[in-house]
Design an enzyme around this catalytic site. Sequence first.
Site, PDB file in Angstrom:
ATOM      1  N   CYS A 177       0.811  -1.300   0.271  1.00  0.00           N
ATOM      2  CA  CYS A 177      -0.092  -0.134   0.018  1.00  0.00           C
ATOM      3  C   CYS A 177       0.727   1.263   0.025  1.00  0.00           C
ATOM      4  O   CYS A 177       1.956   1.386   0.634  1.00  0.00           O
ATOM      5  CB  CYS A 177      -0.786   0.101   1.355  1.00  0.00           C
ATOM      6  SG  CYS A 177      -2.232  -1.056   1.387  1.00  0.00           S
ATOM      7  N   ARG A 194       4.069  -0.325  -4.717  1.00  0.00           N
ATOM      8  CA  ARG A 194       3.641  -0.681  -3.482  1.00  0.00           C
ATOM      9  C   ARG A 194       2.350  -1.747  -3.354  1.00  0.00           C
ATOM     10  O   ARG A 194       2.009  -2.362  -2.383  1.00  0.00           O
ATOM     11  CB  ARG A 194       3.583   0.340  -2.246  1.00  0.00           C
ATOM     12  CG  ARG A 194       5.078   0.693  -2.311  1.00  0.00           C
ATOM     13  CD  ARG A 194       4.783   2.192  -1.370  1.00  0.00           C
ATOM     14  NE  ARG A 194       4.792   1.620   0.086  1.00  0.00           N
ATOM     15  CZ  ARG A 194       5.573   1.567   0.953  1.00  0.00           C
ATOM     16  NH1 ARG A 194       6.815   1.726   0.548  1.00  0.00           N
ATOM     17  NH2 ARG A 194       5.193   1.119   2.146  1.00  0.00           N
ATOM     18  N   ASN A 244      -1.954   1.692   5.806  1.00  0.00           N
ATOM     19  CA  ASN A 244      -1.067   0.417   5.359  1.00  0.00           C
ATOM     20  C   ASN A 244      -0.749  -0.278   6.470  1.00  0.00           C
ATOM     21  O   ASN A 244      -0.131   0.163   7.492  1.00  0.00           O
ATOM     22  CB  ASN A 244       0.345   1.170   4.749  1.00  0.00           C
ATOM     23  CG  ASN A 244       1.256   0.293   4.520  1.00  0.00           C
ATOM     24  OD1 ASN A 244       0.885  -0.863   4.117  1.00  0.00           O
ATOM     25  ND2 ASN A 244       2.623   0.443   4.210  1.00  0.00           N
ATOM     26  N   GLY A 245      -1.034  -1.446   6.405  1.00  0.00           N
ATOM     27  CA  GLY A 245      -0.893  -2.485   7.663  1.00  0.00           C
ATOM     28  C   GLY A 245      -1.931  -3.212   7.959  1.00  0.00           C
ATOM     29  O   GLY A 245      -3.000  -3.429   6.979  1.00  0.00           O
ATOM     30  N   GLU A 254      16.885 -18.338  -8.048  1.00  0.00           N
ATOM     31  CA  GLU A 254      16.212 -16.958  -8.348  1.00  0.00           C
ATOM     32  C   GLU A 254      15.851 -16.714  -9.730  1.00  0.00           C
ATOM     33  O   GLU A 254      14.806 -15.835  -9.935  1.00  0.00           O
ATOM     34  CB  GLU A 254      17.708 -15.987  -8.224  1.00  0.00           C
ATOM     35  CG  GLU A 254      17.659 -14.611  -8.443  1.00  0.00           C
ATOM     36  CD  GLU A 254      16.422 -13.591  -7.897  1.00  0.00           C
ATOM     37  OE1 GLU A 254      15.745 -14.360  -6.700  1.00  0.00           O
ATOM     38  OE2 GLU A 254      16.250 -12.644  -8.128  1.00  0.00           O
TER      39      GLU A 254
END
Length: 614
Positions: free
Chosen positions: A2, A27, A101-102, A487
Site C-alpha cells: 500500500c 507498493r 497501510n498495515g 532466483e
Amino acid sequence: MCGIVGYIGKNQATPILLEGLKRLEYRGYDSSGIAVIDGTGASSIHKVPGKLDGLIKALNNDFPNGTVGIGHTRWATHGRPKQANAHPQVDCNGDVIVVHNGIVENYLNLKIQLQGEGHTFTSETDTEVIAHLIESSMLNDKTFEESVSNAATLIKGAQAVVAMHASHPDELIAFRLGNAGGLAIGYGSNETYLASDLPALLPHTSQVTYIDPGEIAIIQSHQVQHKSLDGKIINKVIQKAPYDEVAVAKGGFKHFMLKEIMEQPHALFQTLAGKVSLDPPEVNLGSLPFSDSEIRRLNRVVLTGMGTSLLAAHVGRHYIETLAGLPTEVENSSEMCYRNPVLDENTLVIAVSQSGETSDTLAAIEKANQKGCKQIAVCNVQESQATRMVNATVHLGVGPELGVASTKTFTGSLVALFLIATYLGKRRGLIDSDLMGQLLQDLSSIPRLVGQVLQSENEIAKLAQTLFQYENVMYLGRGINMPVALEGALKLKEVSYIHAEGFPAGEMKHGPIALIDREMPVIIVAPNDALYDKMEGSAQEVKARGGKVIAIITEGNTGLKSIADECIEIPETPYLLSAIISVVPLQLLAYHIAILRGCDVDQPRNLAKTVTVE
Ligand code: AGP
C-alpha cells in the site's frame, strides 16, 4: 504494501496526489483513491478498483477543488479489491477520512464494539474501524488530534495511518505503529508533502523527516510537529533525502525492471565505492562496531531474509563459510521468528533486505535482538526500519529499485555479503594481505563482467522467443549457482506467470525428473567450476528423457554446447563470484519472456514491492 500520499499547501492537491501515487504504485495496485477538502470544509472522495490509471480516467480531468488531501494505492488484505474496500475509508458522516497501510489485528472486536455503539460500516476493510474510532472519541469531546492518538492506542498490529477531517482543513495527522511501512514528510515552501516512500516526494523536495514507530505527526502547510503517542514533543532534524529524482526516473527504458538490470555495472560499482581499497588491500565497512576479538569469538553466522534477499543469503553462506571459516546457516525470516532458534551473543545475524521494511525480516531481527545476537543489515534503503534495529548496516548503494522484481539489489547484496565475508575472514586470520588483494581485484572486475553479459541482451531476447509459450520451466544449479537457479525461477514466475521451479541439480533425480518431457525446458546454470561435470551429467539426464536444455556456460565451453539445445555464454569468473554473473542472463530472460507474454513486468499481478504485512 500500500502506498500513501498526502499534501497540504497552496496548490491544488489532486495533481500532486495522483503524481505521488503513480510513483508509489509498485507498493500495491489493487485499487486506488484520493480525498481532498476545499476551503469551505467540503470533502470529495474518488476511488476505484484496479490500477491508478482507472482513477485518472474516472476523474476525466475534472479534478476536485482543494489544497489539502490524501491518496492511497492498495494491496488488498481485508476485503477483495472493489470500490467499497478501496481507501480512503470514512466514518459514519464522511468527516473523518483515513488511508492506511498495515493490518489492524483486532479490527473484528473493535468493529463489533463500534457497531454496538451504533456505527454503520460500509466496507470489509480493517481500515474503516480507524475512522470510526476517531469519530467515536470526537463525539466524546476529544479534539481531532487526541482522537487520532486514542485510535492509535486502541488498534493492534503494525501500521501507518494518515487521517484528515473535513472540519480541520488545516492539518493532516499521521502515525505509525510497529514496523509496517514507512512515512516520510517532505518540506516545501509553505507546503508539506507526505508519502510512504521517498520517490513520491523527490519531485517536490529533498528535505525530509521520518515518522518512526510509536510516533504521531501533526502536519500543516507551514510546520510539522512530531510527537510520541503520549503527546511528548520530539525534535526532529530535517535531513536531505539520500536519492535524487533522476535516479528514480526510467531514464529512457521502457520498464524499471529493464533499466535496473541494465544499470547493474554502475550500481555494483556504487556498492564497492568507498568500501574497497586496493593499496593496501582492505575492506572498509565504516560503521561495523565489532572489535577484532568479538569477531574472533563468533561461533556462527545466521543469514536471514525473504524472497530474492533470502536467495542472496544462500549465496552469502558460501562466502562466509569459505572466507571467514564460520559455521553458517540460512533461515527464512518468516520461520525464524516463530521458532526458538539457538542463538547467543556470539552469533552474528545478517539480515538481507532491499527495502529494510519487510515485516517477516524485521520480526527475525527482533528475535535475534531478544537473544542478544550481533546484527548486521544488508540493505538498500538508508534509514529504513531494519537499519535502525541492527548494530550496523552495509548499504547496497545501488540506487532506488522500483521494479517489483528485484534485480540489481540481488547482485548488490551478493557484493555486500562478499565484502562482509572478507572483512570477517581477515580479522579471523583466514585472509592475509595477498589473498585479500586477490579477492578484491577479482571483485573489482565484477561490474565490467556484468557489463559484458548485458551485451548478450539481443541473443537472450531471441532465446525468449523460443520459450515464452511454455507453461512450465525448470531451473537447475549446484554449489554457489544453486540459489541462482532458484532466483532465475523466482524471476520468471513473478513477471511472466509461467510456473517455474528451481532445484539443486542433484535433487532432480529424487523426484522432479518425473516432470521432464518435451514440454519442460530445463535451464541449467553450469559455468566452468569444480561442479561442471556433474551439471553436464544432469543435462544428459534431461536430454535422455526428451527435455529441452538451455545452458548458461562459460565462454569457450564445448561440452554442454554440444548437448544443450541453446546456450548463453558468460565470461570466466572465480567460483565464488560466478553467481553475480550467471544470474544476469536469467534476469534478462525473465524480462523478455514476460514482455512477449504481454505481462506488466513492473507491476506483476498480486505482488507488491515491499511486503509490510505478515
Ligand atoms: C523479489 O523479486 C521480490 N521483490 C521479493 O521476493 C523480495 O525479494 C522479498 O519480498 C524481500 O524484500 P526485501 O528485500 O525488501 O526484504
